[in-house]
Design a protein around this motif. Structure first.
Motif, PDB file in Angstrom:
ATOM      1  N   ALA A 121     -31.527  19.636 -12.155  1.00  0.00           N
ATOM      2  CA  ALA A 121     -32.529  20.770 -12.547  1.00  0.00           C
ATOM      3  C   ALA A 121     -33.878  20.624 -11.465  1.00  0.00           C
ATOM      4  O   ALA A 121     -34.196  21.651 -11.299  1.00  0.00           O
ATOM      5  N   ALA A 122     -34.032  19.614 -11.099  1.00  0.00           N
ATOM      6  CA  ALA A 122     -35.137  19.202 -10.208  1.00  0.00           C
ATOM      7  C   ALA A 122     -34.911  20.121  -9.082  1.00  0.00           C
ATOM      8  O   ALA A 122     -35.755  20.619  -8.014  1.00  0.00           O
ATOM      9  N   GLU A 123     -33.595  20.235  -8.348  1.00  0.00           N
ATOM     10  CA  GLU A 123     -33.478  20.920  -7.151  1.00  0.00           C
ATOM     11  C   GLU A 123     -34.011  22.332  -7.094  1.00  0.00           C
ATOM     12  O   GLU A 123     -34.076  22.813  -6.133  1.00  0.00           O
ATOM     13  N   ARG A 124     -33.923  22.912  -8.147  1.00  0.00           N
ATOM     14  CA  ARG A 124     -34.447  24.459  -8.476  1.00  0.00           C
ATOM     15  C   ARG A 124     -36.062  24.471  -8.468  1.00  0.00           C
ATOM     16  O   ARG A 124     -36.653  25.411  -8.435  1.00  0.00           O
ATOM     17  N   ALA A 125     -36.699  23.263  -8.361  1.00  0.00           N
ATOM     18  CA  ALA A 125     -38.171  23.282  -8.937  1.00  0.00           C
ATOM     19  C   ALA A 125     -38.998  23.749  -7.628  1.00  0.00           C
ATOM     20  O   ALA A 125     -38.652  23.612  -6.697  1.00  0.00           O
ATOM     21  N   LEU A 126     -40.076  24.385  -7.944  1.00  0.00           N
ATOM     22  CA  LEU A 126     -41.139  24.789  -7.099  1.00  0.00           C
ATOM     23  C   LEU A 126     -42.579  24.147  -7.363  1.00  0.00           C
ATOM     24  O   LEU A 126     -42.499  23.467  -8.375  1.00  0.00           O
ATOM     25  N   PRO A 127     -43.251  23.938  -6.289  1.00  0.00           N
ATOM     26  CA  PRO A 127     -44.445  23.401  -6.116  1.00  0.00           C
ATOM     27  C   PRO A 127     -45.434  23.783  -7.498  1.00  0.00           C
ATOM     28  O   PRO A 127     -45.185  24.848  -7.787  1.00  0.00           O
ATOM     29  N   GLY A 128     -45.796  22.925  -8.115  1.00  0.00           N
ATOM     30  CA  GLY A 128     -46.579  23.178  -9.495  1.00  0.00           C
ATOM     31  C   GLY A 128     -45.684  23.005 -10.636  1.00  0.00           C
ATOM     32  O   GLY A 128     -46.422  22.927 -11.548  1.00  0.00           O
ATOM     33  N   SER A 129     -44.603  22.624 -10.677  1.00  0.00           N
ATOM     34  CA  SER A 129     -43.516  22.655 -11.775  1.00  0.00           C
ATOM     35  C   SER A 129     -43.391  21.212 -11.984  1.00  0.00           C
ATOM     36  O   SER A 129     -43.676  20.261 -10.845  1.00  0.00           O
ATOM     37  N   ALA A 130     -43.007  20.795 -13.282  1.00  0.00           N
ATOM     38  CA  ALA A 130     -43.065  19.412 -13.710  1.00  0.00           C
ATOM     39  C   ALA A 130     -41.981  18.537 -12.685  1.00  0.00           C
ATOM     40  O   ALA A 130     -42.112  17.343 -12.581  1.00  0.00           O
ATOM     41  N   LEU A 131     -41.041  19.241 -12.482  1.00  0.00           N
ATOM     42  CA  LEU A 131     -39.753  18.256 -11.778  1.00  0.00           C
ATOM     43  C   LEU A 131     -39.837  18.408 -10.340  1.00  0.00           C
ATOM     44  O   LEU A 131     -39.167  18.075  -9.390  1.00  0.00           O
ATOM     45  N   TYR A 132     -40.923  19.219  -9.920  1.00  0.00           N
ATOM     46  CA  TYR A 132     -41.017  19.398  -8.299  1.00  0.00           C
ATOM     47  C   TYR A 132     -41.265  17.922  -7.609  1.00  0.00           C
ATOM     48  O   TYR A 132     -40.660  17.502  -6.723  1.00  0.00           O
ATOM     49  N   GLY A 133     -42.067  16.909  -8.375  1.00  0.00           N
ATOM     50  CA  GLY A 133     -42.122  15.597  -7.921  1.00  0.00           C
ATOM     51  C   GLY A 133     -40.833  14.877  -7.656  1.00  0.00           C
ATOM     52  O   GLY A 133     -40.427  13.942  -6.644  1.00  0.00           O
ATOM     53  N   VAL A 134     -39.854  15.104  -8.887  1.00  0.00           N
ATOM     54  CA  VAL A 134     -38.383  14.776  -8.477  1.00  0.00           C
ATOM     55  C   VAL A 134     -37.833  15.241  -7.297  1.00  0.00           C
ATOM     56  O   VAL A 134     -37.065  14.384  -6.762  1.00  0.00           O
ATOM     57  N   LYS A 135     -37.925  16.191  -7.171  1.00  0.00           N
ATOM     58  CA  LYS A 135     -37.250  16.998  -6.264  1.00  0.00           C
ATOM     59  C   LYS A 135     -37.655  16.337  -4.817  1.00  0.00           C
ATOM     60  O   LYS A 135     -36.632  15.916  -4.062  1.00  0.00           O
ATOM     61  N   ILE A 136     -38.863  16.286  -4.526  1.00  0.00           N
ATOM     62  CA  ILE A 136     -39.065  15.696  -3.186  1.00  0.00           C
ATOM     63  C   ILE A 136     -39.394  14.272  -3.221  1.00  0.00           C
ATOM     64  O   ILE A 136     -39.193  13.698  -1.980  1.00  0.00           O
ATOM     65  N   HIS A 137     -39.795  13.576  -4.120  1.00  0.00           N
ATOM     66  CA  HIS A 137     -39.921  12.111  -4.061  1.00  0.00           C
ATOM     67  C   HIS A 137     -38.624  11.102  -4.375  1.00  0.00           C
ATOM     68  O   HIS A 137     -38.674  10.337  -3.964  1.00  0.00           O
ATOM     69  N   ILE A 138     -37.718  11.886  -5.264  1.00  0.00           N
ATOM     70  CA  ILE A 138     -36.464  11.156  -5.449  1.00  0.00           C
ATOM     71  C   ILE A 138     -35.390  11.906  -4.867  1.00  0.00           C
ATOM     72  O   ILE A 138     -34.586  11.121  -3.957  1.00  0.00           O
ATOM     73  N   ASN A 139     -34.952  13.081  -5.382  1.00  0.00           N
ATOM     74  CA  ASN A 139     -33.720  13.546  -4.756  1.00  0.00           C
ATOM     75  C   ASN A 139     -33.764  13.704  -3.086  1.00  0.00           C
ATOM     76  O   ASN A 139     -32.886  13.179  -2.601  1.00  0.00           O
ATOM     77  N   GLU A 140     -34.784  14.090  -2.344  1.00  0.00           N
ATOM     78  CA  GLU A 140     -34.768  14.244  -0.917  1.00  0.00           C
ATOM     79  C   GLU A 140     -34.880  12.815  -0.515  1.00  0.00           C
ATOM     80  O   GLU A 140     -34.232  12.495   0.612  1.00  0.00           O
ATOM     81  N   ASN A 141     -35.357  11.989  -0.943  1.00  0.00           N
ATOM     82  CA  ASN A 141     -35.633  10.554  -0.386  1.00  0.00           C
ATOM     83  C   ASN A 141     -34.049   9.726  -0.366  1.00  0.00           C
ATOM     84  O   ASN A 141     -33.866   9.166   0.268  1.00  0.00           O
ATOM     85  N   VAL A 142     -33.423  10.301  -1.567  1.00  0.00           N
ATOM     86  CA  VAL A 142     -31.986   9.520  -1.902  1.00  0.00           C
ATOM     87  C   VAL A 142     -31.262  10.366  -0.478  1.00  0.00           C
ATOM     88  O   VAL A 142     -30.373   9.591  -0.062  1.00  0.00           O
ATOM     89  N   ARG A 143     -31.285  11.670  -0.487  1.00  0.00           N
ATOM     90  CA  ARG A 143     -30.758  12.286   0.422  1.00  0.00           C
ATOM     91  C   ARG A 143     -30.830  11.868   2.072  1.00  0.00           C
ATOM     92  O   ARG A 143     -30.036  11.497   2.846  1.00  0.00           O
ATOM     93  N   ARG A 144     -32.159  11.524   2.200  1.00  0.00           N
ATOM     94  CA  ARG A 144     -32.506  10.994   3.459  1.00  0.00           C
ATOM     95  C   ARG A 144     -31.870   9.522   3.714  1.00  0.00           C
ATOM     96  O   ARG A 144     -31.516   9.124   4.842  1.00  0.00           O
ATOM     97  N   ALA A 145     -31.937   8.752   2.605  1.00  0.00           N
ATOM     98  CA  ALA A 145     -31.242   7.317   2.755  1.00  0.00           C
ATOM     99  C   ALA A 145     -29.716   7.527   2.921  1.00  0.00           C
ATOM    100  O   ALA A 145     -29.100   6.458   3.648  1.00  0.00           O
ATOM    101  N   LEU A 146     -29.159   8.688   2.565  1.00  0.00           N
ATOM    102  CA  LEU A 146     -27.911   8.579   2.517  1.00  0.00           C
ATOM    103  C   LEU A 146     -27.557   9.328   3.891  1.00  0.00           C
ATOM    104  O   LEU A 146     -26.191   9.507   4.272  1.00  0.00           O
TER     105      LEU A 146
END
Length: 188
Positions: free
Chosen positions: A73-98
């Protein structure tokens, strides 16, 4: 006529399970062998008859399911939404690590730069792009561009010009599409 109480049955079942765990059955000579993981799977299934184990297993499935659902769900989040932090701090960091190679890192960072521009456009279209968010997205865009360029330099120094060229092309395509976005949004 012999009967056991519930507590006696549970104690007996626990002892039988414990004995089975430490004394696995051996197959007769010539019998078909099962896959090595079959015993593990059977052990898990057998333990699910225990209410505590079943609850723990269900809880684990629930946590994994909720985590995966939140991440998706966070993949579609935009700045200011509750899930945006999950998108950039978790999802993107996991992708970066992989991203196991400099080429993968360069392409991924170019993709992230494009995402920041797309997010700015989406928020501007909705009338929700504040100056603070625009500045933050522009800074993040530049950070991703620098990271992509750094990974491309690593490819060049490693003597892989074809990969460096491909990574540079991916970044240049993103820049040709997105670089004007923040300039235009700053002017409005």
């Amino acid at each position: 006529n012999i009967s056991l109480t519930d507590s006696e049955r549970h104690v007996l079942q626990a002892r039988l399970d414990e004995y089975a765990d430490f004394h696995p059955a051996t197959s007769p000579v010539g019998a078909a062998r099962t896959a090595p993981h079959a015993g593990v799977f059977a052990g898990v299934i057998r333990r699910l008859h225990d209410p505590k184990a079943a609850t723990a297993f269900a809880s684990m499935i629930l946590v994994v399911g909720l985590g995966a659902g939140t991440s998706l769900a966070a993949e579609r989040a935009l700045p200011g939404s509750a899930l945006y932090g999950v998108k950039i701090h978790i999802n993107e960091n996991v992708r970066r690590a992989l991203a196991f190679s400099p080429e993968a890192t360069a392409r991924l960072e170019a993709t992230f730069a494009h995402r920041r521009a797309t997010e700015a456009i989406a928020l501007a279209t909705e009338g929700a792009l504040t100056t603070e968010i625009r500045v933050s997205l522009a800074q993040d865009f530049e950070t991703h561009v620098v990271r992509s360029k750094d990974a491309t330099l690593v490819l060049e120094s490693a003597g892989d010009p074809a990969a460096a060229t491909a990574a540079r092309a991916a970044l240049e395509m993103s820049l040709s599409i997105d670089a004007h976005v923040f300039a235009e949004l700053s002017a409005t």
